[in-house]
Structure formats: C-alpha cells, structure tokens
Design a protein around this motif. Structure first.
Motif, short mmCIF file in Angstrom:
data_model
loop_
_atom_site.label_atom_id
_atom_site.label_comp_id
_atom_site.label_asym_id
_atom_site.label_seq_id
_atom_site.Cartn_x
_atom_site.Cartn_y
_atom_site.Cartn_z
N MET A 1 0.84 -1.17 0.00
CA MET A 1 0.00 0.00 0.00
C MET A 1 0.90 1.24 0.00
N GLY A 2 0.70 2.12 -0.97
CA GLY A 2 1.51 3.33 -1.08
C GLY A 2 1.05 4.39 -0.09
N ALA A 3 2.01 5.11 0.41
CA ALA A 3 1.70 6.16 1.38
C ALA A 3 1.42 7.47 0.65
N ASP A 4 0.39 8.12 1.08
CA ASP A 4 0.02 9.43 0.56
C ASP A 4 1.01 10.47 1.10
N ARG A 5 1.38 11.44 0.28
CA ARG A 5 2.35 12.47 0.65
C ARG A 5 1.93 13.19 1.93
N THR A 6 0.65 13.52 2.03
CA THR A 6 0.16 14.22 3.22
C THR A 6 0.36 13.37 4.47
N ASP A 7 0.12 12.07 4.36
CA ASP A 7 0.32 11.17 5.51
C ASP A 7 1.80 11.10 5.89
N VAL A 8 2.67 11.02 4.90
CA VAL A 8 4.11 10.95 5.16
C VAL A 8 4.57 12.24 5.84
N LEU A 9 4.14 13.38 5.31
CA LEU A 9 4.54 14.66 5.92
C LEU A 9 3.97 14.80 7.33
N GLY A 10 2.75 14.36 7.53
CA GLY A 10 2.15 14.41 8.87
C GLY A 10 2.92 13.55 9.86
N GLN A 13 6.19 15.25 10.65
CA GLN A 13 5.96 16.40 11.53
C GLN A 13 5.75 15.95 12.97
N ARG A 14 4.93 14.92 13.18
CA ARG A 14 4.69 14.42 14.54
C ARG A 14 5.97 13.89 15.17
N LEU A 15 6.77 13.15 14.41
CA LEU A 15 8.01 12.62 14.95
C LEU A 15 8.99 13.75 15.26
N LEU A 16 9.14 14.70 14.36
CA LEU A 16 10.09 15.78 14.58
C LEU A 16 9.68 16.66 15.77
N ASN A 17 8.41 16.73 16.06
CA ASN A 17 7.99 17.45 17.27
C ASN A 17 8.45 16.74 18.53
N ARG A 18 8.49 15.43 18.49
CA ARG A 18 8.97 14.66 19.65
C ARG A 18 10.50 14.55 19.66
N MET A 24 16.30 10.30 8.74
CA MET A 24 15.37 9.96 7.67
C MET A 24 14.86 8.52 7.83
N SER A 25 15.70 7.63 8.32
CA SER A 25 15.24 6.25 8.57
C SER A 25 14.14 6.23 9.61
N ALA A 26 14.33 6.98 10.69
CA ALA A 26 13.32 7.04 11.74
C ALA A 26 12.04 7.68 11.21
N ILE A 27 12.18 8.69 10.37
CA ILE A 27 11.01 9.35 9.78
C ILE A 27 10.27 8.38 8.88
N ALA A 28 11.00 7.63 8.06
CA ALA A 28 10.37 6.62 7.20
C ALA A 28 9.63 5.59 8.04
N ASP A 29 10.27 5.12 9.10
CA ASP A 29 9.61 4.15 10.00
C ASP A 29 8.34 4.74 10.58
N ALA A 30 8.39 5.97 11.04
CA ALA A 30 7.22 6.61 11.64
C ALA A 30 6.09 6.75 10.62
N ARG A 40 11.07 9.42 -2.43
CA ARG A 40 10.23 9.76 -3.57
C ARG A 40 9.35 10.97 -3.24
N HIS A 41 9.05 11.14 -1.97
CA HIS A 41 8.24 12.28 -1.53
C HIS A 41 9.10 13.53 -1.30
N VAL A 42 10.31 13.35 -0.75
CA VAL A 42 11.21 14.48 -0.48
C VAL A 42 12.63 14.05 -0.81
N ASP A 43 13.39 14.97 -1.41
CA ASP A 43 14.75 14.65 -1.86
C ASP A 43 15.74 14.46 -0.72
N SER A 44 15.55 15.22 0.36
CA SER A 44 16.53 15.19 1.44
C SER A 44 15.85 15.61 2.74
N ARG A 45 16.58 15.45 3.83
CA ARG A 45 16.06 15.88 5.13
C ARG A 45 15.84 17.39 5.14
N ASP A 46 16.78 18.14 4.54
CA ASP A 46 16.62 19.59 4.48
C ASP A 46 15.38 19.97 3.69
#
Length: 187
Positions: A1-10, A13-18, A24-30, A40-46
């Motif tokens: 199941m492919g992840a929607d960009r909005t879901d990935v960004l959300g 955002q939730r992980l980075l607040n904590r 990026m690995s932790a963000i992908a896991d989250a 595919r959604h974002v080129d880099s962490r920056d």
C-alpha cells in the motif's frame, strides 16, 4: 500500500515534534514507508524540513486570515482588538503542538524563502500590535516588534516547560496569554 504524501509529511511532523534530530530512517519508519518511498516524496532531510516549515507558515497565515487581523486592527475597537489578539495567541499555542519544531529548527530558520515569508506574516501581525498599542490594549513604551518576539519566546518556553514536566499542557495557553498581557510581576 503506497503512502500518501500528506500522511508521510504528517508522520514526519509528529516525529520531529517529539525528536527534532530524527533521522530519515526514523522518519520513514514513523510514516510506515521505506526510505526509498520517503525519498520519492522528499529529496533530502533539508527539503523535508523546508516543506514542513512552509506548512507551519501556512498555518500562521490561516490564523491571521481567520481573525481578519487587518480589518479588526483598522476598526480601532479596543475590545475587538484584544479579542483577536487573545484568539491568535491561543491558536498559536495549539499550533505549537503540531508545528513546534519549526520554531527552533536551524534549517527552517536559515531558509531565505521562509525568512522572507516569515517577515511578511510578521508585518501583518505588527498591524494588529500597532492598533493594540494605539487602542491601549498593549503597552506603548515597548517596541512594536517586541510583541511578536515575546509571543514566539513564550511558545518555545511553553513547549519546553511541557517537555520537562514543569507545566501541564492544558495550562500553557493561559500561561502564555497571561504572561503576554499581565507580565510576571505582582500587580
């Protein structure tokens, strides 16, 4: 199941607040995706941080638009100006829960486009502060831009106080608003 960009960004955002230093690995896991899918959604962490910074500025703009900040300021009505100021500050406290990391992230704070947009939004906010000074809602002996910096500092302080367990999340809005409007000294 492919992840929607909005879901990935959300999820990012939730992980980075904590955990603002999350990899990026932790963000992908989250987000429940692979690193390849994340990239595919974002080129880099920056690039991710800049996009999330843009989302936080979008929310700031929605807050200003939602209370018709310029129109209320133009009325000169002290009660209306104070009500809008209070609504903005309370809204900003809520937004800090979702966008708080953007208040202090060095990549976001150093991005030229975000800096320029931040200035435009701060200019809109300053219209309200100027009207509040003129209407007697805010002190006239303080520099106009000080109010925005004070609110910003209180938002950062509120998030940190909750993180450390010094205050309850439910108390932050009152603490920020009362500190802004009444200060910290005894009357």
């Amino acid at each position: 199941m492919g992840a929607d960009r909005t879901d990935v960004l959300g999820a990012a955002q939730r992980l980075l607040n904590r955990d603002p230093g999350a990899s990026m690995s932790a963000i992908a896991d989250a987000a429940g995706v692979s690193r390849a899918t994340l990239h595919r959604h974002v080129d880099s962490r920056d690039a991710l941080l800049v996009e999330l910074g843009t989302r936080s500025l979008d929310q700031w703009e929605r807050r200003l638009d939602g209370v018709a900040v310029e129109e209320v300021a133009a009325t000169g009505d002290a009660a209306a100006i104070r009500a809008v100021l209070e609504a903005l500050v309370l809204g900003y406290v809520d937004d800090a829960d979702d966008h708080g990391f953007a208040l202090t992230d060095h990549v976001i704070l150093a991005n030229a486009e975000l800096i320029e947009r931040t200035q435009r939004l701060a200019d809109r906010e300053a219209v309200l502060f100027a009207a509040a000074q003129e209407a007697g809602v805010l002190r006239t002996d303080l520099p106009l831009r000080w109010f925005g910096h004070t609110i910003y500092g209180q938002l950062v302080a509120g998030r940190e106080a909750v993180r450390l367990g010094d205050v309850a999340r439910r108390d932050v809005a009152h603490l920020v608003l009362s500190t802004l409007l009444a200060g910290v000294t005894s009357p």
